[in-house]
Design an enzyme around this catalytic site. Structure first.
Site, short mmCIF file in Angstrom:
data_model
loop_
_atom_site.label_atom_id
_atom_site.label_comp_id
_atom_site.label_asym_id
_atom_site.label_seq_id
_atom_site.Cartn_x
_atom_site.Cartn_y
_atom_site.Cartn_z
N SER A 88 -18.12 5.37 4.47
CA SER A 88 -19.51 4.74 4.94
C SER A 88 -19.72 4.53 6.04
CB SER A 88 -18.99 3.26 4.32
OG SER A 88 -17.76 2.75 5.22
N GLN B 105 -9.79 9.75 8.15
CA GLN B 105 -9.75 8.46 8.91
C GLN B 105 -9.15 7.60 7.93
OE1 GLN B 105 -13.60 6.01 9.05
NE2 GLN B 105 -14.32 8.42 8.58
N ASN C 40 -21.19 11.44 -0.63
CA ASN C 40 -20.78 10.63 -0.95
C ASN C 40 -21.91 10.02 -2.11
OD1 ASN C 40 -20.83 7.30 -0.70
ND2 ASN C 40 -20.12 7.67 1.29
N HIS D 184 -7.05 6.80 12.21
CA HIS D 184 -6.54 6.16 12.21
C HIS D 184 -4.98 6.04 11.88
CE1 HIS D 184 -10.67 4.67 11.28
NE2 HIS D 184 -10.81 5.00 12.71
N GLU E 197 -23.49 7.10 -2.71
CA GLU E 197 -24.28 6.90 -2.80
C GLU E 197 -24.79 7.61 -0.54
OE1 GLU E 197 -23.17 3.22 -3.10
OE2 GLU E 197 -23.02 2.94 -0.51
N ARG F 7 1.18 -1.12 0.21
CA ARG F 7 -0.79 0.03 0.10
C ARG F 7 0.86 0.89 0.40
NH1 ARG F 7 -3.84 -0.48 4.51
NH2 ARG F 7 -4.98 1.44 4.04
C1 BJW Z 1 -16.90 8.14 -2.89
C2 BJW Z 1 -16.17 8.10 -3.13
C3 BJW Z 1 -15.65 9.41 -4.44
C4 BJW Z 1 -16.04 6.31 -3.37
N1 BJW Z 1 -16.64 10.33 -3.63
N2 BJW Z 1 -17.42 9.05 -2.43
C5 BJW Z 1 -19.37 -0.69 18.58
C6 BJW Z 1 -20.13 -1.13 17.54
C7 BJW Z 1 -20.11 -2.04 16.96
C8 BJW Z 1 -18.85 -1.89 16.42
C9 BJW Z 1 -18.15 -1.23 17.25
C10 BJW Z 1 -18.18 -0.62 18.02
N3 BJW Z 1 -16.65 0.10 19.02
C11 BJW Z 1 -15.60 -0.82 18.12
C12 BJW Z 1 -16.29 -1.51 17.81
C13 BJW Z 1 -15.20 -2.16 16.94
C14 BJW Z 1 -14.77 -1.84 15.90
C15 BJW Z 1 -15.55 -1.57 15.03
O1 BJW Z 1 -15.99 -0.33 14.05
N4 BJW Z 1 -16.17 -2.64 13.59
C16 BJW Z 1 -17.23 -2.46 12.93
C17 BJW Z 1 -16.44 -2.07 11.35
C18 BJW Z 1 -18.68 -3.24 12.61
N5 BJW Z 1 -13.95 0.10 15.80
C19 BJW Z 1 -12.85 -0.33 16.10
O2 BJW Z 1 -12.01 -1.58 16.58
C20 BJW Z 1 -11.86 0.84 16.61
N6 BJW Z 1 -11.63 0.68 17.95
C21 BJW Z 1 -12.51 0.96 18.89
O3 BJW Z 1 -13.30 1.99 18.84
O4 BJW Z 1 -11.48 1.33 20.69
C22 BJW Z 1 -12.33 1.47 21.02
C23 BJW Z 1 -12.88 -0.23 21.38
C24 BJW Z 1 -12.14 -1.25 21.06
C25 BJW Z 1 -12.33 -2.66 21.16
C26 BJW Z 1 -14.29 -3.18 21.53
C27 BJW Z 1 -14.69 -2.23 21.42
C28 BJW Z 1 -14.13 -0.55 21.58
C29 BJW Z 1 -10.60 0.79 15.70
C30 BJW Z 1 -10.76 0.82 14.00
C31 BJW Z 1 -10.31 1.39 13.37
C32 BJW Z 1 -10.44 1.03 11.80
N7 BJW Z 1 -9.02 1.05 11.48
C33 BJW Z 1 -9.01 0.53 9.45
C34 BJW Z 1 -7.56 0.75 9.11
C35 BJW Z 1 -6.45 1.92 8.98
C36 BJW Z 1 -5.10 1.53 8.33
C37 BJW Z 1 -5.66 1.34 7.25
O5 BJW Z 1 -6.28 1.62 6.68
O6 BJW Z 1 -4.95 -0.26 6.79
O7 BJW Z 1 -9.01 1.79 9.30
S1 BJW Z 1 -10.32 -0.63 9.16
C38 BJW Z 1 -10.65 0.56 7.66
O8 BJW Z 1 -11.87 1.32 7.57
C39 BJW Z 1 -9.64 1.67 7.57
C40 BJW Z 1 -10.92 3.52 7.67
O9 BJW Z 1 -10.31 4.32 8.25
C41 BJW Z 1 -12.22 2.47 7.94
C42 BJW Z 1 -13.28 2.91 7.41
O10 BJW Z 1 -13.69 3.23 6.32
P1 BJW Z 1 -13.62 4.21 5.65
O11 BJW Z 1 -13.19 5.99 5.16
O12 BJW Z 1 -15.32 5.07 5.51
O13 BJW Z 1 -14.34 3.98 3.61
P2 BJW Z 1 -15.05 3.18 3.04
O14 BJW Z 1 -14.38 2.05 2.17
O15 BJW Z 1 -15.54 2.01 3.83
O16 BJW Z 1 -16.09 3.69 2.45
C43 BJW Z 1 -15.68 4.76 1.07
C44 BJW Z 1 -16.78 5.53 0.83
O17 BJW Z 1 -16.22 6.42 0.46
C45 BJW Z 1 -18.50 5.07 0.74
O18 BJW Z 1 -19.10 5.00 1.88
C46 BJW Z 1 -18.11 5.07 -1.26
O19 BJW Z 1 -19.69 5.06 -1.53
C47 BJW Z 1 -17.62 6.42 -0.73
N8 BJW Z 1 -16.79 6.87 -2.24
N9 BJW Z 1 -15.25 7.40 -4.09
C48 BJW Z 1 -17.10 10.74 -2.62
N10 BJW Z 1 -15.68 9.78 -5.17
#
Ligand code: BJW
Ligand code: ZN
Length: 245
Positions: free
Chosen positions: A190, A102, A214, A120, A216, A72
């Site tokens: 998302s 993020q 976004n 992040h 969508e 990456r």
């Molecule tokens: C466009 C476009 C264009 C496309 N123009 N738009 C409460 C409830 C349930 C679960 C949890 C909770 N609290 C914590 C959790 C667990 C977990 C979590 O949320 N899980 C869910 C998936 C259910 N969260 C965590 O573990 C977090 N830690 C935490 O909360 O600590 C306290 C805790 C710990 C343990 C238990 C409980 C609490 C940490 C989360 C870390 C996420 N890490 C990643 C990897 C980072 C490093 C890397 O890059 O490798 O972060 S995962 C990945 O997802 C990355 C991103 O930053 C993150 C978000 O993704 P994002 O940016 O939204 O991307 P996409 O692909 O999902 O969406 C793209 C969007 O763009 C789409 O909507 C498209 O439509 C749009 N789009 N082209 C405009 N041209």
């Protein structure tokens, strides 16, 4: 309201606000050529997040995890900020802007934005798992796994994986900004990964006018004042241009 009227209305609110706050996600970098996580072409469609983006995965196979992040790094190193990053950076010359991102790609800073909270982490930093030392690290090739030259411990990418907490200082700064935001733009995320998924709702509950940009609608759209459907690289230059259109 037509699309044009909606954009004009949001523009006026943006121009009136004293400070603008952004929450950005992978979608803002998609037009730079960086894959998103979910959806078509998303990283988590081809790779299992639990094998690559958790502390357990790193303990099990640090070389595999590093190979993924080096791949990456190489991909991102060939990508440039796009008109969405640039529109925000340009706007910042006329009004204070805070970006809560993020993304780990560093493209906001590359475009010239100064106030960026990388909730992040950054792909351009490594951290020693033993002594905690962080360092700037732009290597695209290296002997794996890398070891800390201070203590000999294993180095890891300085990013936040699933199950890990966000940095407390950064999280507090983000929440402070969201609490006092007049207008928040939520761009290209998302809205499924917590805690960032709740940031827009949090700001709205404290009085912010929250605009989503976004391709969508998302799970968070019902909580926002409006959603502008379109590419970030096309919508943001319209919203943030200083001239009337
Ligand atoms: C466009 C476009 C264009 C496309 N123009 N738009 C409460 C409830 C349930 C679960 C949890 C909770 N609290 C914590 C959790 C667990 C977990 C979590 O949320 N899980 C869910 C998936 C259910 N969260 C965590 O573990 C977090 N830690 C935490 O909360 O600590 C306290 C805790 C710990 C343990 C238990 C409980 C609490 C940490 C989360 C870390 C996420 N890490 C990643 C990897 C980072 C490093 C890397 O890059 O490798 O972060 S995962 C990945 O997802 C990355 C991103 O930053 C993150 C978000 O993704 P994002 O940016 O939204 O991307 P996409 O692909 O999902 O969406 C793209 C969007 O763009 C789409 O909507 C498209 O439509 C749009 N789009 N082209 C405009 N041209
Ligand atoms: Zn060390």
């Amino acid at each position: 309201m037509t699309d044009h009227e909606l954009i004009q209305d949001v523009r006026e609110r943006i121009m009136k606000a004293r400070k603008l706050v952004f929450l950005t996600g992978a979608g803002i970098s998609a037009e730079s050529g960086i894959p998103t996580f979910r959806g078509e072409g998303g990283l988590w469609r081809s790779y299992r997040a639990m094998d690559l983006a958790t502390p357990q995965a790193f303990s099990r196979d640090p070389v595999l995890v590093w190979e993924f992040y080096l791949w990456r790094r190489r991909l991102i190193s060939g990508c440039r900020p796009n008109p969405a990053h640039e529109a925000i950076a340009r706007f910042e010359r006329s009004k204070p802007v805070l970006i809560i991102t993020q993304n780990i790609d560093g493209l906001h800073q590359k475009a010239g934005s100064k106030e960026v909270l990388e909730i992040h982490g950054s792909i351009w930093r490594s951290r020693c798992v033993r002594c905690g030392r962080r360092r700037h690290d732009e290597r695209l090739e290296m002997e794996l796994p890398p070891l800390c030259d201070l203590c000999g411990g294993l180095e890891r990418p300085d990013v936040v994986w699933f199950g890990e907490s966000l940095d407390e200082v950064i999280l507090r700064a983000a929440l402070d900004a969201l609490r006092s935001a007049e207008v928040l733009l939520v761009v290209g995320t998302s809205g499924v990964v917590e805690p960032a998924a709740s940031f827009g709702r949090f700001a709205a509950s404290h009085g912010a006018y929250v605009v989503e940009v976004n391709l969508e609608r998302t799970a968070q759209s019902p909580y926002y004042a409006c959603t502008i459907l379109g590419k970030a690289g096309e919508v943001l230059p319209q919203l943030l241009s200083l001239e009337e259109s």
